[in-house]
Structure formats: structure tokens, C-alpha cells
Write a protein that holds these residues in place. Structure first.
Motif, PDB file in Angstrom:
ATOM      1  N   ASP A  77      55.415  86.764  32.722  1.00 34.67           N
ATOM      2  CA  ASP A  77      54.651  85.320  33.050  1.00 34.67           C
ATOM      3  C   ASP A  77      55.569  84.259  33.152  1.00 34.67           C
ATOM      4  O   ASP A  77      55.351  83.133  33.512  1.00 34.67           O
ATOM      5  CB  ASP A  77      53.577  85.185  31.860  1.00 34.67           C
ATOM      6  CG  ASP A  77      52.640  86.072  31.988  1.00 34.67           C
ATOM      7  OD1 ASP A  77      52.138  86.823  33.269  1.00 34.67           O
ATOM      8  OD2 ASP A  77      51.775  86.447  30.991  1.00 34.67           O
ATOM      9  N   LEU A  78      56.807  84.530  32.766  1.00 38.07           N
ATOM     10  CA  LEU A  78      57.788  83.311  32.413  1.00 38.07           C
ATOM     11  C   LEU A  78      58.679  83.600  33.534  1.00 38.07           C
ATOM     12  O   LEU A  78      59.932  82.712  33.468  1.00 38.07           O
ATOM     13  CB  LEU A  78      58.109  82.984  31.265  1.00 38.07           C
ATOM     14  CG  LEU A  78      57.039  82.510  30.155  1.00 38.07           C
ATOM     15  CD1 LEU A  78      57.465  82.484  28.776  1.00 38.07           C
ATOM     16  CD2 LEU A  78      56.185  81.288  30.418  1.00 38.07           C
ATOM     17  N   GLN A  79      58.968  84.569  34.267  1.00 40.73           N
ATOM     18  CA  GLN A  79      60.291  84.855  35.136  1.00 40.73           C
ATOM     19  C   GLN A  79      59.907  83.964  36.157  1.00 40.73           C
ATOM     20  O   GLN A  79      59.174  83.350  36.592  1.00 40.73           O
ATOM     21  CB  GLN A  79      60.112  86.322  35.563  1.00 40.73           C
ATOM     22  CG  GLN A  79      60.255  87.379  34.525  1.00 40.73           C
ATOM     23  CD  GLN A  79      60.033  88.813  35.050  1.00 40.73           C
ATOM     24  OE1 GLN A  79      59.947  89.008  36.159  1.00 40.73           O
ATOM     25  NE2 GLN A  79      60.503  89.663  34.197  1.00 40.73           N
ATOM     26  N   ASP A  80      61.344  83.701  36.689  1.00 42.90           N
ATOM     27  CA  ASP A  80      61.470  82.824  37.756  1.00 42.90           C
ATOM     28  C   ASP A  80      61.355  81.228  37.502  1.00 42.90           C
ATOM     29  O   ASP A  80      61.338  80.278  38.315  1.00 42.90           O
ATOM     30  CB  ASP A  80      60.672  82.970  38.964  1.00 42.90           C
ATOM     31  CG  ASP A  80      60.984  84.089  39.521  1.00 42.90           C
ATOM     32  OD1 ASP A  80      62.333  84.785  39.637  1.00 42.90           O
ATOM     33  OD2 ASP A  80      59.976  85.094  39.869  1.00 42.90           O
ATOM     34  N   GLN A  81      61.676  81.007  36.126  1.00 42.30           N
ATOM     35  CA  GLN A  81      61.748  79.804  35.490  1.00 42.30           C
ATOM     36  C   GLN A  81      63.129  79.161  34.681  1.00 42.30           C
ATOM     37  O   GLN A  81      62.993  78.405  34.158  1.00 42.30           O
ATOM     38  CB  GLN A  81      60.230  79.383  34.597  1.00 42.30           C
ATOM     39  CG  GLN A  81      59.114  79.533  35.273  1.00 42.30           C
ATOM     40  CD  GLN A  81      57.916  79.523  34.462  1.00 42.30           C
ATOM     41  OE1 GLN A  81      58.039  78.862  33.265  1.00 42.30           O
ATOM     42  NE2 GLN A  81      56.955  80.325  34.652  1.00 42.30           N
ATOM     43  N   GLY A  82      64.062  80.331  35.113  1.00 40.66           N
ATOM     44  CA  GLY A  82      65.524  79.866  34.287  1.00 40.66           C
ATOM     45  C   GLY A  82      65.414  80.527  33.077  1.00 40.66           C
ATOM     46  O   GLY A  82      66.478  80.249  32.593  1.00 40.66           O
ATOM     47  N   CYS A  83      64.573  81.052  32.476  1.00 39.63           N
ATOM     48  CA  CYS A  83      64.619  81.634  31.154  1.00 39.63           C
ATOM     49  C   CYS A  83      65.569  82.845  31.162  1.00 39.63           C
ATOM     50  O   CYS A  83      66.561  82.740  30.223  1.00 39.63           O
ATOM     51  CB  CYS A  83      63.379  82.311  30.624  1.00 39.63           C
ATOM     52  SG  CYS A  83      61.975  81.327  30.488  1.00 39.63           S
ATOM     53  N   GLY A  84      65.872  83.575  32.105  1.00 41.36           N
ATOM     54  CA  GLY A  84      66.799  84.706  32.240  1.00 41.36           C
ATOM     55  C   GLY A  84      68.413  84.195  32.270  1.00 41.36           C
ATOM     56  O   GLY A  84      69.014  84.437  31.528  1.00 41.36           O
ATOM     57  N   ARG A  85      68.341  83.250  33.129  1.00 37.50           N
ATOM     58  CA  ARG A  85      69.520  82.543  33.084  1.00 37.50           C
ATOM     59  C   ARG A  85      70.002  81.941  31.755  1.00 37.50           C
ATOM     60  O   ARG A  85      70.981  82.243  31.290  1.00 37.50           O
ATOM     61  CB  ARG A  85      69.596  81.565  34.305  1.00 37.50           C
ATOM     62  CG  ARG A  85      71.034  80.661  34.351  1.00 37.50           C
ATOM     63  CD  ARG A  85      70.990  79.378  35.353  1.00 37.50           C
ATOM     64  NE  ARG A  85      71.096  79.963  36.507  1.00 37.50           N
ATOM     65  CZ  ARG A  85      72.271  80.420  37.194  1.00 37.50           C
ATOM     66  NH1 ARG A  85      73.503  80.004  36.581  1.00 37.50           N
ATOM     67  NH2 ARG A  85      72.250  80.799  38.334  1.00 37.50           N
ATOM     68  N   ARG A  86      69.151  81.325  31.265  1.00 36.92           N
ATOM     69  CA  ARG A  86      69.294  80.681  29.954  1.00 36.92           C
ATOM     70  C   ARG A  86      69.752  81.677  28.957  1.00 36.92           C
ATOM     71  O   ARG A  86      70.693  81.225  28.109  1.00 36.92           O
ATOM     72  CB  ARG A  86      68.293  79.716  29.634  1.00 36.92           C
ATOM     73  CG  ARG A  86      68.605  79.090  28.359  1.00 36.92           C
ATOM     74  CD  ARG A  86      67.408  77.944  28.126  1.00 36.92           C
ATOM     75  NE  ARG A  86      67.722  77.344  26.832  1.00 36.92           N
ATOM     76  CZ  ARG A  86      66.784  76.505  25.910  1.00 36.92           C
ATOM     77  NH1 ARG A  86      65.455  76.518  26.447  1.00 36.92           N
ATOM     78  NH2 ARG A  86      67.021  76.099  24.933  1.00 36.92           N
ATOM     79  N   ILE A  87      69.006  82.609  28.745  1.00 40.42           N
ATOM     80  CA  ILE A  87      69.336  83.491  27.593  1.00 40.42           C
ATOM     81  C   ILE A  87      70.506  84.137  27.907  1.00 40.42           C
ATOM     82  O   ILE A  87      71.245  84.606  26.949  1.00 40.42           O
ATOM     83  CB  ILE A  87      67.960  84.574  27.366  1.00 40.42           C
ATOM     84  CG1 ILE A  87      68.278  85.349  26.293  1.00 40.42           C
ATOM     85  CG2 ILE A  87      67.949  85.739  28.594  1.00 40.42           C
ATOM     86  CD1 ILE A  87      67.915  84.291  24.993  1.00 40.42           C
ATOM     87  N   VAL A  88      71.074  84.710  29.072  1.00 39.59           N
ATOM     88  CA  VAL A  88      72.222  85.312  29.330  1.00 39.59           C
ATOM     89  C   VAL A  88      73.440  84.284  29.133  1.00 39.59           C
ATOM     90  O   VAL A  88      74.354  84.786  28.429  1.00 39.59           O
ATOM     91  CB  VAL A  88      72.375  85.915  30.906  1.00 39.59           C
ATOM     92  CG1 VAL A  88      73.677  86.176  31.235  1.00 39.59           C
ATOM     93  CG2 VAL A  88      71.217  86.977  30.930  1.00 39.59           C
ATOM     94  N   GLU A  89      73.235  83.267  29.465  1.00 39.02           N
ATOM     95  CA  GLU A  89      74.305  82.083  29.200  1.00 39.02           C
ATOM     96  C   GLU A  89      74.413  81.795  27.692  1.00 39.02           C
ATOM     97  O   GLU A  89      75.571  81.831  27.194  1.00 39.02           O
ATOM     98  CB  GLU A  89      74.001  80.834  30.101  1.00 39.02           C
ATOM     99  CG  GLU A  89      74.305  80.811  31.347  1.00 39.02           C
ATOM    100  CD  GLU A  89      73.822  79.614  32.191  1.00 39.02           C
ATOM    101  OE1 GLU A  89      73.043  78.667  31.711  1.00 39.02           O
ATOM    102  OE2 GLU A  89      74.047  79.652  33.550  1.00 39.02           O
ATOM    103  N   ALA A  90      73.358  81.652  26.970  1.00 39.51           N
ATOM    104  CA  ALA A  90      73.404  81.699  25.477  1.00 39.51           C
ATOM    105  C   ALA A  90      74.141  82.993  25.054  1.00 39.51           C
ATOM    106  O   ALA A  90      74.942  82.665  23.953  1.00 39.51           O
ATOM    107  CB  ALA A  90      71.973  81.548  24.913  1.00 39.51           C
ATOM    108  N   ALA A  91      73.872  84.061  25.415  1.00 39.30           N
ATOM    109  CA  ALA A  91      74.400  85.283  24.738  1.00 39.30           C
ATOM    110  C   ALA A  91      75.946  85.228  24.918  1.00 39.30           C
ATOM    111  O   ALA A  91      76.843  85.616  24.396  1.00 39.30           O
ATOM    112  CB  ALA A  91      73.686  86.709  25.345  1.00 39.30           C
ATOM    113  N   ALA A  92      76.181  84.515  26.407  1.00 39.76           N
ATOM    114  CA  ALA A  92      77.818  84.527  26.764  1.00 39.76           C
ATOM    115  C   ALA A  92      78.569  83.689  25.839  1.00 39.76           C
ATOM    116  O   ALA A  92      79.698  83.876  25.138  1.00 39.76           O
ATOM    117  CB  ALA A  92      77.961  84.213  28.115  1.00 39.76           C
TER     118      ALA A  92
END
Length: 137
Positions: A77-92
Motif C-alpha cells: 500500500d506504500l510502494q511507489d512513494q519513496g519508501c524503498g529508496r529510503r530504506i535501501v539508502e539507510a541500509a547503505a
């Protein structure tokens, strides 16, 4: 949304998200994977949360040579809102802060949309074969 390091209290919700997004497999115990990641200093599970709602996760770990990502998931329900990018960048960033110089992950064959997502974040396809052998039946 708030970025947190997951605690044991969030494991059930994380596993539910992983199951809902199709990341789990019958031969892997996601509860054990989560607890092992949370137990050591070289790994963690980061999450984006909205109050009590788990929006996204990324398990990150350093094997002494490179960093790895696992269980990267975003609530559908939250995809395509930048969550994926944000969590991958935080993990990096979590890995970078520990001196990790390279990050890798595996995407199942045929999952082209996910591969394209990672390529947009600067990940490159590597010319390697991943081999595996079960040590415990």
C-alpha cells in the motif's frame, strides 16, 4: 515516517511483511533470520514505521569483506512513494558507517521490476554465479 533499528518487539510484524511481499521461502525460517541479524553487531534490520505500522524493512550485514542486503520489503500500500529508496539508502549508510566499501544483494531470476528498481539506485549486475549447498537438511 521514522527510521528505526528493529527490536525483538517488531519481529512478528517484520515477518508478516516479508510473507505478504513474497520474500519468504519454506526452507528458511524468517523468525530465526531476524533474531540472528538482531543479535550481532555486524548486522541489523532497519525499518520505516508510521506509529505502530511497519512500512518497510531492510536487513543489512557485513561479512567482513562486503555488505549484504536481505529482506528489503515495502508494504504494498506504500510502494511507489519513496519508501524503498529510503530504506535501501539507510541500509547503505548503516554499512558505510561501519567501514563497508561494497554492498551486494540477490534478486531472484525473473523479478525484472525489482532488478530495475535497484539499477535505478546505482546497483549493477555482476557477472557471477551464485552457488549454494544446504548444510542442514
Amino acid at each position: 515516517m521514522e527510521l528505526i533499528e528493529l527490536s525483538e518487539a517488531w519481529v512478528e510484524r517484520a515477518v508478516a511483511l516479508w510473507e505478504h511481499t513474497g520474500l519468504t521461502r519454506p526452507w528458511n525460517d524468517p523468525h530465526a533470520d531476524a533474531r540472528k541479524a538482531l543479535a550481532g553487531p555486524e548486522s541489523t534490520i532497519l525499518a520505516l514505521v508510521q506509529g505502530e505500522r511497519l512500512a518497510a524493512t531492510a536487513m543489512a550485514g557485513d561479512d567482513g569483506h562486503r555488505g549484504w542486503l536481505y529482506y528489503v520489503a515495502v508494504d504494498p500500500d506504500l510502494q511507489d512513494q519513496g519508501c524503498g529508496r529510503r530504506i535501501v539508502e539507510a541500509a547503505a549508510e548503516w554499512l558505510r558507517a561501519r567501514g563497508t566499501v561494497k554492498i551486494q544483494l540477490m534478486v531472484r531470476a525473473g523479478n525484472d521490476s525489482v532488478t530495475q528498481f535497484y539499477e535505478k539506485l546505482g546497483f549493477e549486475r555482476l557477472d557471477v554465479a551464485v552457488l549454494g549447498k544446504r548444510l542442514v537438511p
